[in-house]
Scaffold this active site. Structure first.
Site, short mmCIF file in Angstrom:
data_model
loop_
_atom_site.label_atom_id
_atom_site.label_comp_id
_atom_site.label_asym_id
_atom_site.label_seq_id
_atom_site.Cartn_x
_atom_site.Cartn_y
_atom_site.Cartn_z
N ASP A 1 0.83 -1.21 0.00
CA ASP A 1 0.00 0.00 0.00
C ASP A 1 0.87 1.26 0.00
O ASP A 1 0.68 2.13 -0.82
CB ASP A 1 -0.93 0.01 1.21
N HIS B 1 0.17 17.50 2.67
CA HIS B 1 0.22 16.42 1.68
C HIS B 1 0.67 15.10 2.31
O HIS B 1 1.45 15.10 3.26
CB HIS B 1 1.17 16.80 0.54
N ASP C 1 2.78 12.85 1.55
CA ASP C 1 4.20 12.53 1.71
C ASP C 1 4.83 13.34 2.85
O ASP C 1 6.02 13.21 3.10
CB ASP C 1 4.97 12.69 0.39
N HIS D 1 2.91 26.54 -2.43
CA HIS D 1 2.97 25.18 -2.97
C HIS D 1 1.62 24.97 -3.63
O HIS D 1 1.00 25.93 -4.06
CB HIS D 1 3.26 24.23 -1.79
N ASP E 1 13.81 21.89 -1.12
CA ASP E 1 13.03 21.04 -2.03
C ASP E 1 13.69 20.93 -3.41
O ASP E 1 13.90 21.94 -4.08
CB ASP E 1 11.65 21.71 -2.16
N HIS F 1 -2.40 23.18 -15.74
CA HIS F 1 -1.77 22.75 -14.49
C HIS F 1 -0.48 23.51 -14.24
O HIS F 1 0.34 23.65 -15.13
CB HIS F 1 -1.47 21.25 -14.53
N GLY G 1 3.79 22.48 -8.35
CA GLY G 1 3.87 23.04 -7.01
C GLY G 1 5.29 23.27 -6.52
O GLY G 1 5.49 23.60 -5.36
N HIS G 2 6.27 23.04 -7.39
CA HIS G 2 7.65 23.06 -6.92
C HIS G 2 8.51 24.07 -7.68
O HIS G 2 8.30 24.30 -8.88
CB HIS G 2 8.27 21.67 -7.06
#
Lengths: 599, 599
Positions: A87, A112, A114, A180, A234, A403, A406-407
């Protein structure tokens, strides 16, 4: 309303560090450090990343000084392709399990998975230390925790961009708003006795974000002016040249698309992309469409964000499923999950005809408004095929700018480094080759190579003071960060052996050969039973099966097993000989499972 | 030397079609039709695509008129993600198997596997009709055929851009040079009694291709001027706006990269991307590097292309593996396969330390010079991580323009339609949603919607003449095009049941439960044997296994089976009850395989 958390640690007796004194690091601005403990020359600051796959910097970062620890983020990772049935993967916290008393606080940069997904699995093991996160993040974390029986009642305090936290004696944390693809993202400014560290979390630089304040570049520059020992940033888009698009530019493009459409508009996006969702609500308002939300996580997140005022809309704009048929198509916008082709999400249920209220029809336009997560490409292509077959049109970010990522991209990343002027640099939050690309950018802006640390998961980065300066190094020490795989109720119980078996059976199936042997004669009784799955279709391969039976009988007859040791020999012989025989006949290598039953 | 093939059919008595007569289609230029047979008003031209996955237009197209058939391409398709263990998929030629006498010829547009890969499997079944293809394509096809025992000796004639083939009485085929990512690509201009059809194969429009002539736009326009009934065109990049990059622009970018590099340069690309390979040879020459080729297909293709003069280089530039250590790194370029992360290709063997002669080291630069095939993204990310970990740098097309696609983008596609002015249009060679996107472009350039056919695989498109005009329609008739999966030596023997079992076992593994039952008492003898693979690690789950054993014993005891019917009942009971029990304990659903042995 944002409440500020007062750490228990603040109540401890305070002692100021001598400004500019012997232990102050180079370029260090002592006003920023209000730690309680004196700095001891032998004390070391250890930093390590736990979790993630081969990637580094993802999911969970640990800062340790003296006998105190703080943690930034506690996320999960989605499995690799060679991990069938898994999973997800959570950080390995073996290093922390005997140090739970030392953990003074956990800072979550944003909501988020992660960055938050490990919380319900791990907080119990870590002694449930206090957590600090934005209001929206808190809403999402609490909602998710409800689904897990084993998760203790979390001790969450909310932060905003002015928060200042004293954690233990040694850590003082300030928050810094970043942008973000979800509101309430904060970088952590961590003041330690050795120096100031910035952990960016995920970020982009957006001068005109949607429904979110822009990152305060001026404040970032001021922080840089006061001296930053280490920047951890990041690296997700470090291989991409140029600047990231602004979220507001996306709205313009969407607006142009919406103008032309007369049928229903169905948008697939991430439930967590709340900035996108806000823009969609605004556009629906503008073009006189009502909104129907689909997918549990979409409904949950919109509810949470709306309740705390992060998503602004008139609740009357929302319609229930049963109202979909009463309104003209041109008045409907459906926002749902499943743009990654997730098997149980809204879009997949629609195309499979399993959705109660929504069926696609001619005139519908389905807009994929999210980037494709690597590994999902084929599934998404198939999903698009089916949508088009069902009569709807598909618009996706490949065709138009629907789109924005976000980075931060390369130029954004360089800007961050120029503003913060860190002495040391550590790329995080991405695959190793992206970290290396980010490290090269750092070199380009003038950070010396020996002060750039590309660390593996679990590898310890260490800072200490000597001769009045802060010195860092990437040590060769590594704490254990083996994968902890979650599969159903099992956490960490799926081993590499289990995975290897799954892969073998997926590739060429398996065959069970059961030889019942007479204890007295040592010969087979009747024909060996053969069960095969995923190998060949038995009914069409009777001859192959019959030949296999004969070979097994011959193996038993030739060796006439009478002792348990003989049984093992026979089993090995069957495994090898039959394996080779089947390969020669089919060029497939099924798993061969011999069973010897003595009666 | 290019030889032209004279079809046996040409020798048949010829009878001219009356120019401009009753049966001539609208805008039809009779000079272009030199068919031997009179056009009969009842005769229909049938067109259908065989093979591919859900996609359309890929792999193989059949044209049938009266009792004659010609075929364009005979490719293979790589399997979807939910087809574990499958090597590839070939077209289903069930429709043709009783019509082999009718097949007058097979035209292969170019040498990529999705256009040639079915040949060795299928030509035997199709009566081995004559084949027509470019010189390079012929070299690749023959080489591949050598690996297959079952492939008959192929009857191949070479074509060039001036070829004119009379196939049977009804088909006259001219070739038209197009550009793609391999030399010797031809579109087929198929003159039929109903009208002229253009099948583009894969193409891009490149005004300055590398080592290949540009497509003859003037000739394309002339063909358009003479009247085109139907255009069937490549839709691979129909969702991408703008124009495709020229292959020569890639060389410029590569050149800039090469100037800066002092270490070894290792290029990963497709063995079939021969235009790219030529450019690399030119650059190696320019920068004084020697070339080492890696990967069997790379060596084969370079050899074939060099022999026939399609790849131009001084053979002295090539070096063997053992020379790699003698030359300075700055003098070496290695060109190899595996840029898609293929498990046995050159790059993968290098990073796994399994390559005899090449190990990565600091200073090496690995350039990924090919686009990522959807589905391979994660594997490639991991490959890049390992390369960087081993000290080399990675450059890929995301970072710089080191790859130009081989397919026409939206503006190119519109140009093709404008030049050819077809009456009917049929997008091919891509996923359904891409075909739809191409169909929309066709509408934009003025082709009426009812003359645009987006066909499924096997769906018959039909043209006939009425009232002096050619009329086309997309029928509802469909021939069988179920997947024919190739797995090892098996062709078409892996059924959906076998695949389903593989998927189930990959997800949660399986458990075999063997109950040995005393024929007399109807009770179990000893403890049931339990074998599990891919489910849980047995040694750490003794309690679960023990509980399972007890449950099995109880099921047998409760039902006391004495007849074969009882056995089936017991087996079902074990399958269901144990399946539920294991799910309740683990939230996993392994395949449960009960075996009852009576002694």
């Amino acid at each position: 309303m944002i409440t500020k958390y007062k750490s228990r640690a603040r109540k401890q007796p305070s002692a100021a560090v001598r400004p500019g004194g012997e232990f102050a690091p180079k370029r260090f601005e002592p006003r920023a450090v209000k730690t309680a403990a004196p700095v001891h020359p032998d004390s070391k600051l250890k930093i390590m990343v736990l979790g993630g796959l081969e990637e580094v910097g993802r999911n969970m970062t640990v800062f340790q000084y003296d006998k105190e620890i703080i943690i930034v983020d506690m996320g999960l990772q989605f499995p690799e392709e060679d991990m069938p049935g898994i999973d997800y993967i959570i950080p390995n916290v073996g290093y922390l399990e005997d140090k739970t008393e030392m953990i003074k606080g956990v800072i979550i940069t944003h909501g988020h998975y992660d960055h938050i997904g490990g919380i319900p699995h791990l907080m119990g093991k870590l002694g449930n230390p206090p957590m600090f996160m934005g209001k929206l993040t808190a809403g999402i974390v609490k909602k998710r925790a409800e689904e897990f029986n084993k998760c203790p009642k979390l001790n969450i305090a909310e932060i905003n961009e002015d928060s200042k936290l004293q954690l233990g004696k040694n850590f003082r944390v300030e928050t810094l708003r970043v942008n973000h693809s979800i509101p309430d993202c904060f970088a952590a400014i961590i003041h330690t006795p050795i120096g100031t560290i910035i952990h960016t979390g995920d970020f982009k630089i957006d001068y005109s974000p949607v429904n979110d304040k822009p990152a305060d570049l001026n404040r970032i520059a001021q922080i840089g002016g006061r001296g930053v020992l280490l920047l951890m940033a990041d690296s997700t888009d470090a291989v991409h040249p140029g600047y990231q698009k602004s979220e507001s530019s996306i709205g313009d493009e969407m607006s142009r698309i919406f103008e032309k459409l007369n049928g229903r508009i169905i948008i697939g996006t991430f439930a967590s992309q709340l900035s996108r969702v806000q823009k969609l609500f605004d556009l629906a308002e503008k073009y006189g469409r009502r909104i129907n939300l689909q997918g549990r996580s979409m409904n949950d997140n919109v509810e949470i964000a709306h309740q705390i005022g992060y998503l602004k809309f008139n609740p009357k704009i929302l319609i229930e499923d049963h109202e979909l048929n009463r309104l003209p198509d041109g008045k409907i916008m459906i926002i749902g999950t499943g743009a990654q082709g997730e098997s149980n999400a809204f879009l997949m249920r629609v195309v499979n005809g399993e959705h109660r209220s929504v069926n696609l029809k001619a005139g519908d336009t389905v807009i994929f408004s999210s980037s494709v997560i690597p590994g999902n490409e084929r599934t998404i292509q198939t999903l698009r095929d089916i949508i088009v077959r069902q009569g709807a049109k598909v618009i996706n970010y490949e065709m138009m700018d629907v789109h924005a990522g976000g980075h931060a991209k390369q130029e954004d990343l360089k800007l961050m480094m120029r503003l913060l002027k860190p002495e040391y640099f550590m790329p995080i939050e991405a695959n190793h080759y992206m970290l290396q690309a980010h490290a090269e950018l750092a070199e380009q802006v003038g950070i010396p190579k020996e002060k750039i640390f590309v660390a593996d998961n679990g590898q310890i980065v260490e800072f200490h003071r000597a001769d009045g300066r802060a010195l860092g190094k990437l040590t060769r020490e590594k704490v254990v960060t083996d994968y902890v795989m979650v599969d159903g109720l099992g956490v960490g119980d799926v081993s590499n052996i289990v995975l290897r078996d799954r892969r073998v059976m997926a590739e060429d199936g398996m065959i069970v050969i059961i030889a019942t042997i007479d204890n007295k004669t040592g010969d087979t009784i009747g024909n060996p039973d053969i069960i095969s799955r995923g190998f060949v279709y038995m009914k069409e391969n009777k001859e192959l099966i019959q030949k296999t039976r004969m070979k097994v009988k011959k193996i038993v007859k030739d060796h006439n097993p009478r002792t348990p040791a003989d049984d093992d020999y026979i089993k090995n012989k069957i495994r090898n000989d039959i394996g080779q025989f089947l390969f020669s006949q089919t060029k497939r290598r099924p798993m061969v499972l011999p069973v010897v039953i003595k009666v």
